[in-house]
Scaffold this active site. Structure first.
Site, PDB file in Angstrom:
ATOM      1  N   LYS A  46       0.645  -1.532  -0.227  1.00  9.53           N
ATOM      2  CA  LYS A  46       0.087   0.444  -0.309  1.00  9.53           C
ATOM      3  C   LYS A  46       0.503   1.348  -0.192  1.00  9.53           C
ATOM      4  O   LYS A  46       0.911   2.300  -1.167  1.00  9.53           O
ATOM      5  CB  LYS A  46      -1.198   0.126   1.109  1.00  9.53           C
ATOM      6  N   GLN A  90      -5.005  -2.329   9.288  1.00  6.70           N
ATOM      7  CA  GLN A  90      -4.857  -3.092   9.022  1.00  6.70           C
ATOM      8  C   GLN A  90      -5.350  -4.588   9.754  1.00  6.70           C
ATOM      9  O   GLN A  90      -5.434  -4.359  10.903  1.00  6.70           O
ATOM     10  CB  GLN A  90      -3.601  -3.580   8.467  1.00  6.70           C
ATOM     11  N   ASP A 113     -11.261   0.845   2.537  1.00  6.20           N
ATOM     12  CA  ASP A 113     -11.044   0.082   3.047  1.00  6.20           C
ATOM     13  C   ASP A 113     -12.543  -0.533   2.279  1.00  6.20           C
ATOM     14  O   ASP A 113     -12.786  -1.180   2.186  1.00  6.20           O
ATOM     15  CB  ASP A 113     -11.017  -0.790   4.072  1.00  6.20           C
TER      16      ASP A 113
END
Ligand code: NAD
Length: 279
Positions: A46, A90, A113
């Site tokens: 990322k 995460q 997300d």
């Protein structure tokens, strides 16, 4: 047989936002708890994608002893920080952290997300995926679209019914007018379903779950799984060497859905920034 090259498309998509990123100067914040090697690898990818596209990247690292209150406090701080446009926590998190509360805590406007109930709801209601759709399913749809694979009227079989992949990709396929079957651990005769699939999307986390005898000739296969085999090599849920002989299109692991998830995060970060600024 055509390989659905997620790596190449991901790079194209990341490059395509450079100009916008230069103007918008977006910032993505990532919270990483602990040192899980897979999570560290995902986060590294990322970061690389942000650097490539020109999105500012900032990472907050915490030890696994972090409490629920501390993580929620950090999320609240980043929600309020006007210089932060996208926010990712995460997963997985340590067992003592209650993940649904963490997902709920991220403000929907920064939830790149696409895990928050608001964004899931918007995805449910809109075939055009307004707001911030869940990243992995968005990446899968972008990949199918790029290869001009028709979805309408097709038999789509999804294996796996998680909130982050199986359920939302099933809904996205339904929004595109596919006939969708969602299978999971309690499905009685998995291969009876997979054999009917025109498009088979597998998101389970079990090496070799899908073998060649479970698919029909010409099937289009999207393998979301990320596993390590006995030799420590990254592999998906599909027996790639044998299934690829019957498939018309197939995603490799690595190089298929993984990079597309990262590209979708980048697209969502740009979209989040534009929406925050009423563009
Ligand atoms: P999960 O781990 O939350 O759930 C697994 C799903 O598989 C459940 O729905 C379960 O019912 C189903 N399942 C388990 N055993 C089964 C069986 N024998 N037959 C049929 N269904 C079965 O799922 P997740 O978080 O969606 O992750 C699935 C896999 O996808 C993992 O390998 C994960 O690492 C990978 N993943 C990859 C990406 C990516 O970007 N490539 C993103 C997210 C997840």
């Amino acid at each position: 047989m055509t390989i659905l090259d997620g790596k190449a498309l991901s790079e194209q998509l990341i490059d395509s936002v450079k100009e916008k990123a230069e103007k918008l100067k977006p910032k993505l914040a990532v919270i990483l708890v602990g040192e899980n090697p897979a999570s560290m690898a995902y986060v590294r990818n990322k970061k690389k994608a942000c650097e490539r596209s020109g999105i500012e990247y900032v990472e907050y690292n915490f030890s696994t002893s972090i409490t629920q209150e501390e993580i929620l406090k950090k999320i609240d701080e980043l929600n309020k920080d006007e210089t932060v446009n996208g926010l990712i926590v995460q997963l997985p998190l340590p067992d003592h952290i209650y993940v649904p509360d963490v997902i709920r805590a991220v403000t929907p406007e920064k939830d790149v997300d696409g895990f928050h109930a608001y964004n899931i709801g918007k995805m449910f209601l809109s075939p055009e995926f307004e707001d911030l759709p869940p990243a992995t399913p968005l990446g899968i749809v972008k990949l199918l679209d790029h290869y001009n694979i028709p979805i309408q009227g097709k038999e789509v079989v999804v294996v796996g019914h998680s909130n982050i992949v199986g359920k939302p990709i099933s809904m996205m396929m339904l929004n595109r007018n596919a006939t969708v079957t969602t299978c999971h651990i309690y499905t009685k005769d998995l291969s009876a379903h997979t054999k009917r699939a025109d498009i088979l999307i597998v998101a389970v986390g079990k090496e070799n779950l899908i073998t060649a005898d479970m698919v029909k000739d010409g099937v289009i296969v999207v393998d979301v799984g990320m596993n390590r085999n006995s030799k420590g090599k990254l592999c998906g849920d599909v027996d790639y060497p044998n299934v690829s002989k019957k498939a018309s299109y197939i995603t490799p692991v690595p190089g298929g859905v993984g990079p597309m998830t990262v590209a979708a995060l980048i697209l969502n970060t740009i979209r989040a920034t534009e929406r925050q600024r009423n563009i």
